[in-house]
Design an enzyme around this catalytic site. Structure first.
Site, PDB file in Angstrom:
ATOM      1  CE  LYS A   1      -3.559   2.183   2.734  1.00 40.13           C
ATOM      2  NZ  LYS A   1      -4.404   2.025   3.796  1.00 40.13           N
TER       3      LYS A   1
ATOM      4  CE  LYS B   1      -6.225   1.798  -0.264  1.00 42.17           C
ATOM      5  NZ  LYS B   1      -7.135   1.432   1.125  1.00 42.17           N
TER       6      LYS B   1
HETATM    7  C1  PBG Z   1      -6.436   3.463   5.381  1.00 41.72           C
HETATM    8  C2  PBG Z   1      -6.996   3.525   4.121  1.00 41.72           C
HETATM    9  C3  PBG Z   1      -6.874   4.322   2.971  1.00 41.72           C
HETATM   10  C4  PBG Z   1      -7.885   3.937   2.073  1.00 41.72           C
HETATM   11  C5  PBG Z   1      -8.435   2.976   2.506  1.00 41.72           C
HETATM   12  N1  PBG Z   1      -8.077   2.588   4.170  1.00 41.72           N
HETATM   13  C6  PBG Z   1      -5.907   5.232   2.699  1.00 41.72           C
HETATM   14  C7  PBG Z   1      -5.390   6.286   3.553  1.00 41.72           C
HETATM   15  O1  PBG Z   1      -6.250   7.047   4.259  1.00 41.72           O
HETATM   16  O2  PBG Z   1      -4.152   6.338   3.835  1.00 41.72           O
HETATM   17  C8  PBG Z   1      -7.980   4.590   0.693  1.00 41.72           C
HETATM   18  C9  PBG Z   1      -9.134   4.107  -0.104  1.00 41.72           C
HETATM   19  C10 PBG Z   1      -9.373   4.873  -1.171  1.00 41.72           C
HETATM   20  O3  PBG Z   1      -8.867   6.065  -1.518  1.00 41.72           O
HETATM   21  O4  PBG Z   1     -10.287   4.773  -1.854  1.00 41.72           O
HETATM   22  N2  PBG Z   1      -6.755   2.737   6.423  1.00 41.72           N
END
Ligand code: PBG
Length: 323
Positions: free
Chosen positions: A196, A248
């Site tokens: 991620k 991601k």
């Molecule tokens: C963090 C989290 C994020 C997303 C899902 N869970 C990213 C973040 O804020 O760093 C991003 C999902 C999206 O942008 O659609 N737990």
């Protein structure tokens, strides 16, 4: 002219193109991320994500049933709590918004779909980080793991089939697995957010989550410059017992999706994130591309790169087109 070398023969009609398509996108491969907001009595539109809402518990239930009827492969739930604190207590609380919503959906849908939950503290902490902070204000990896373990058990008890640890703490998959085993949840799986990246394209999501984050997540999320590091993260998660791994964002990291698919011996998921959604929606709204074609092209490309499963805010709409 080489009359025996005409690749265009295979593109002559829709039927021919369908026959020779190397990549398919099926509704069952799509997972819908959904937001549920504590205290909401009706759906609240997310300004930066046209078409996406923060659900009330009631509207979530209804929308989840509709998504399953549309044929999506699963649902990924995020909670938006009313109160946040330094340690993200709402995440472990059986009456926290996410755990209540999981209970609602599990009782409504049983095993008809795969119910997934985001396992991370950022939704529940007042400072907005994915873990708890130490005395100097740094995210404390191991103290966070202990909380993830308790949060995992709470989500499993609430009915999640698959937990998605998304905080990028070292050892999070092992910690979650150990906590689940100890509590007897041997069938609850882990969809690890393995690679991620620290992305500017999470902006609209943080709006949807009413995130309180100041600063950034660069000490735990990955540097966009790195690919080899993603493979290390995936190997560690597989060693720790991940049942699936995820990359991601998706569209900006298709090389990573591809490389991960080459080494993983478990299903690979990719998350088409909020900013990727918002970019296409904005372009389509401006008349700069054809919306439906652009969405389907984006999903096809993520699958072509090697993702078995795609998390996408278009899961329901795309499923209707793909049936
Ligand atoms: C963090 C989290 C994020 C997303 C899902 N869970 C990213 C973040 O804020 O760093 C991003 C999902 C999206 O942008 O659609 N737990």
């Amino acid at each position: 002219m080489f009359p025996d070398q005409r690749p265009r023969r295979l593109r002559t009609s829709p039927a021919m193109r369908r026959l020779v398509a190397e990549t398919t996108v099926r509704p069952s491969q799509l997972v819908l991320p959904m937001f549920v907001k504590e205290g909401a009595t009706e759906p609240v539109p997310v300004a930066t994500m046209p078409g996406v809402v923060q659900h009330s518990r009631e509207s979530l239930r209804k929308a989840a049933v509709e998504a399953v009827e549309a044929g999506v492969g699963g649902l990924m739930l995020f909670g938006v709590p009313q109160h946040k604190d330094a340690v993200g207590s709402g995440g472990c609380d059986p009456n926290g918004v996410l755990n209540l919503a999981l209970r609602d959906l599990r009782s409504e849908l049983g095993d008809e779909t795969v119910l997934m939950s985001d396992l991370c503290l950022d939704e529940f902490t007042d400072h907005g980080h994915c873990g708890v902070l130490d005395a100097s204000g740094r995210v404390d990896n191991d103290a966070t793991l202990e909380i993830y373990g308790r949060m995992a058990v709470a989500q499993a008890e609430a009915g999640a089939h698959l937990l998605g640890p998304s905080g990028m703490m070292d050892g999070q998959v092992a910690a979650v697995r150990a906590a689940l085993e100890e509590a007897g949840f041997t069938d609850t799986g882990i969809l690890a957010y393995s690679a991620k990246y620290s992305s500017a394209f999470y902006g609209p999501f943080r709006d949807a989550m009413e995130s309180s984050l100041q600063g950034d997540r660069r000490t735990y999320q990955q540097d966009p410059a790195n690919l080899r590091e993603a493979l290390r993260e995936v190997r560690l998660d597989l060693d720790e017992g991940a049942d699936m791994v995820m990359v991601k964002p998706a569209m900006l990291y298709l090389d990573v999706v591809h490389a991960v698919a080459e080494i993983a011996d478990v299903p690979v998921a990719a998350y088409q994130i909020s900013g990727e959604y918002a970019m296409i929606e904005a372009a389509a709204a401006g008349g700069w591309c054809d919306r439906r074609t652009a969405i389907l092209e984006s999903l096809s490309s993520i699958r072509r790169a090697g993702a078995d499963i795609v998390l996408t805010y278009w899961a329901v709409e795309a499923s209707a087109w793909l049936r």
